[in-house]
Design an enzyme around this catalytic site. Sequence first.
Site, mmCIF file in Angstrom:
data_model
loop_
_atom_site.group_PDB
_atom_site.id
_atom_site.type_symbol
_atom_site.label_atom_id
_atom_site.label_comp_id
_atom_site.label_asym_id
_atom_site.label_seq_id
_atom_site.Cartn_x
_atom_site.Cartn_y
_atom_site.Cartn_z
ATOM 1 N N ARG A 54 0.857 -1.192 0.000
ATOM 2 C CA ARG A 54 0.000 0.000 0.000
ATOM 3 C C ARG A 54 0.890 1.237 0.000
ATOM 4 O O ARG A 54 2.100 1.129 0.121
ATOM 5 C CB ARG A 54 -0.961 -0.021 1.196
ATOM 6 C CG ARG A 54 -0.267 -0.580 2.411
ATOM 7 C CD ARG A 54 -0.530 0.096 3.676
ATOM 8 N NE ARG A 54 -0.480 1.515 3.603
ATOM 9 C CZ ARG A 54 0.608 2.241 3.796
ATOM 10 N NH1 ARG A 54 1.790 1.678 4.034
ATOM 11 N NH2 ARG A 54 0.565 3.560 3.745
ATOM 12 N N GLY A 55 0.264 2.406 -0.149
ATOM 13 C CA GLY A 55 1.042 3.628 -0.284
ATOM 14 C C GLY A 55 1.299 3.871 -1.768
ATOM 15 O O GLY A 55 1.637 2.935 -2.501
ATOM 16 N N ALA A 56 1.126 5.118 -2.182
ATOM 17 C CA ALA A 56 1.104 5.414 -3.619
ATOM 18 C C ALA A 56 2.353 4.941 -4.387
ATOM 19 O O ALA A 56 2.230 4.210 -5.375
ATOM 20 C CB ALA A 56 0.861 6.909 -3.814
ATOM 21 N N ARG A 94 -6.670 -0.429 -7.477
ATOM 22 C CA ARG A 94 -7.033 0.641 -6.524
ATOM 23 C C ARG A 94 -7.100 1.948 -7.312
ATOM 24 O O ARG A 94 -6.172 2.261 -8.066
ATOM 25 C CB ARG A 94 -6.017 0.757 -5.375
ATOM 26 C CG ARG A 94 -6.152 -0.367 -4.353
ATOM 27 C CD ARG A 94 -5.348 -0.072 -3.103
ATOM 28 N NE ARG A 94 -6.059 0.812 -2.182
ATOM 29 C CZ ARG A 94 -5.500 1.346 -1.097
ATOM 30 N NH1 ARG A 94 -4.239 1.119 -0.824
ATOM 31 N NH2 ARG A 94 -6.207 2.122 -0.292
ATOM 32 N N GLN A 206 -2.823 2.560 9.785
ATOM 33 C CA GLN A 206 -1.487 2.598 9.166
ATOM 34 C C GLN A 206 -0.508 3.440 9.984
ATOM 35 O O GLN A 206 0.705 3.210 9.938
ATOM 36 C CB GLN A 206 -1.572 3.170 7.739
ATOM 37 C CG GLN A 206 -2.256 2.273 6.741
ATOM 38 C CD GLN A 206 -3.722 2.627 6.602
ATOM 39 O OE1 GLN A 206 -4.373 3.009 7.578
ATOM 40 N NE2 GLN A 206 -4.260 2.500 5.412
ATOM 41 N N ASP A 247 -1.786 10.580 -2.371
ATOM 42 C CA ASP A 247 -2.013 9.528 -3.366
ATOM 43 C C ASP A 247 -2.214 10.098 -4.761
ATOM 44 O O ASP A 247 -2.018 9.408 -5.760
ATOM 45 C CB ASP A 247 -3.219 8.681 -2.972
ATOM 46 C CG ASP A 247 -2.864 7.836 -1.765
ATOM 47 O OD1 ASP A 247 -2.942 8.371 -0.643
ATOM 48 O OD2 ASP A 247 -2.458 6.679 -1.960
ATOM 49 N N ASN A 257 -5.374 12.395 -0.010
ATOM 50 C CA ASN A 257 -4.577 11.548 0.899
ATOM 51 C C ASN A 257 -5.554 10.805 1.807
ATOM 52 O O ASN A 257 -6.778 10.993 1.729
ATOM 53 C CB ASN A 257 -3.593 12.400 1.708
ATOM 54 C CG ASN A 257 -2.562 11.551 2.436
ATOM 55 O OD1 ASN A 257 -1.978 10.644 1.841
ATOM 56 N ND2 ASN A 257 -2.348 11.793 3.711
ATOM 57 N N LYS A 258 -5.009 9.960 2.650
ATOM 58 C CA LYS A 258 -5.827 9.135 3.553
ATOM 59 C C LYS A 258 -6.904 9.978 4.236
ATOM 60 O O LYS A 258 -6.632 11.097 4.691
ATOM 61 C CB LYS A 258 -4.909 8.476 4.589
ATOM 62 C CG LYS A 258 -5.570 7.568 5.598
ATOM 63 C CD LYS A 258 -6.426 6.486 4.987
ATOM 64 C CE LYS A 258 -5.677 5.626 3.993
ATOM 65 N NZ LYS A 258 -6.585 4.726 3.215
HETATM 66 O O1 MRU Z 1 -4.740 3.237 1.856
HETATM 67 P P1 MRU Z 1 -3.255 3.429 1.899
HETATM 68 O O2 MRU Z 1 -2.613 2.903 3.127
HETATM 69 O O3 MRU Z 1 -2.605 2.916 0.621
HETATM 70 O O4 MRU Z 1 -3.078 5.000 1.908
HETATM 71 C C1 MRU Z 1 -1.784 5.519 1.893
HETATM 72 C C2 MRU Z 1 -1.759 6.977 2.087
HETATM 73 O O5 MRU Z 1 -2.758 7.633 2.211
HETATM 74 C C3 MRU Z 1 -0.415 7.617 2.056
HETATM 75 O O6 MRU Z 1 -0.406 8.781 2.819
HETATM 76 C C4 MRU Z 1 -0.102 7.976 0.599
HETATM 77 O O7 MRU Z 1 -0.156 6.841 -0.224
HETATM 78 C C5 MRU Z 1 1.203 8.600 0.471
HETATM 79 S S1 MRU Z 1 2.472 7.372 0.592
HETATM 80 C C6 MRU Z 1 3.854 8.134 0.255
#
Ligand code: MRU
Length: 366
Positions: A54-56, A94, A206, A247, A257-258
């Site tokens: 996970r994470g962009a 996603r 997270q 993201d 973002n989240k």
């Molecule tokens: O749902 P996730 O855990 O994939 O969400 C991740 C985030 O929101 C991070 O802040 C985002 O991907 C930036 S990672 C460098």
Amino acid sequence: MKINGTWYRPIWPDEDDPGLVRVIDQRRLPHEFAVLDIRDVDTAIFAIKDMVVRGAPLIGATGAWAMVLALRACPGGDQDAWLGREAARIAAARPTAVNLAWAVDRVAAAVRGAEDPEERISLARQLALEIADNEAECCRMIGVHGLPLVRDIHKKTNKTVNILTHCNAGWLACVDYGTATAPVYAAHDAGVPVHVWVDETRPLNQGARLTAFELAAHGVPHTVVTDNAGGHLMQHGMVDMVIVGTDRTTRTGDVANKVGTYLKALAARDNSVPFYVALPSSTIDWNMEDGVREIPIETRDPDEVRFVQGLFDGALVKVLVPPEKSQALNVAFDVTPARLVTGLVTERGVCGAGEKEILGLFPERA
Ligand code: MRU
């Protein structure tokens, strides 16, 4: 990043088996360290959807490796048509992080025109390695450019710099260094005293699970707080700056973002706390202008809201929180309008969250 003395990235190709990609299973951290083997596109899609990875930036890197596996499985015939269908499946795993479609498109474009299947696999493999290395290098540079922001606050206050972050935008999310965490690690390593307020980040925690795990492994002082504590901390002068990841950021500087990030930005503005977003340019969607209207926001399984996972008697367990029959809604991201963002920290430097300012750093996109 080291875990118990061993250097890891969250994704790596197996050295001996060209058909195997391995990832750290982030669903089980911090209490269990497990690795998932990915040998086919279906498993790669599962890993992205189920948030094993996970994470962009990491989703992008995984998408690139999924394309390598797709090419290895190509049955012959019209290779481009077949790859196009696999690419669409991977990119749809996603919707919010633009890095996934960006990486998949890059691999598809790199192999187009090559006839020989082995050459296509080799080109894709080369690019997947390059994408992962490049994301890591971008994050290192985000640390280089973000460090002066932290250092300046320390120079002014001569106190520990209190940084609030949301979700996990650390090395686990980014191949290495992290985006939001890169300036934190850089400051800590340079001897600037930092302390991080880690939002737990419901529903999947997270922050509490992954950011706290990373910061602890690096020896960075940190405190986990509930998602709703940030406003109170800011009102009482306990937050010097906010740094989050993203993201997808539009060319005009709106930031997805989240979920919960927007509320932190509002509280930061109300309390004159600088609110920075750290991102590699692979996270900029150059085709979008209005983040609230245009960025696709993922809605996930309501059970992620209804159940909470944790360690009990040495085993990972999930427990139900609300009444059995209550409905739940799991909106995974939100959009913070550019007007609430103090600055974007990129691999090329820091700029304001506006089209002109972003294009100042990336003139080739004008
Ligand atoms: O749902 P996730 O855990 O994939 O969400 C991740 C985030 O929101 C991070 O802040 C985002 O991907 C930036 S990672 C460098």
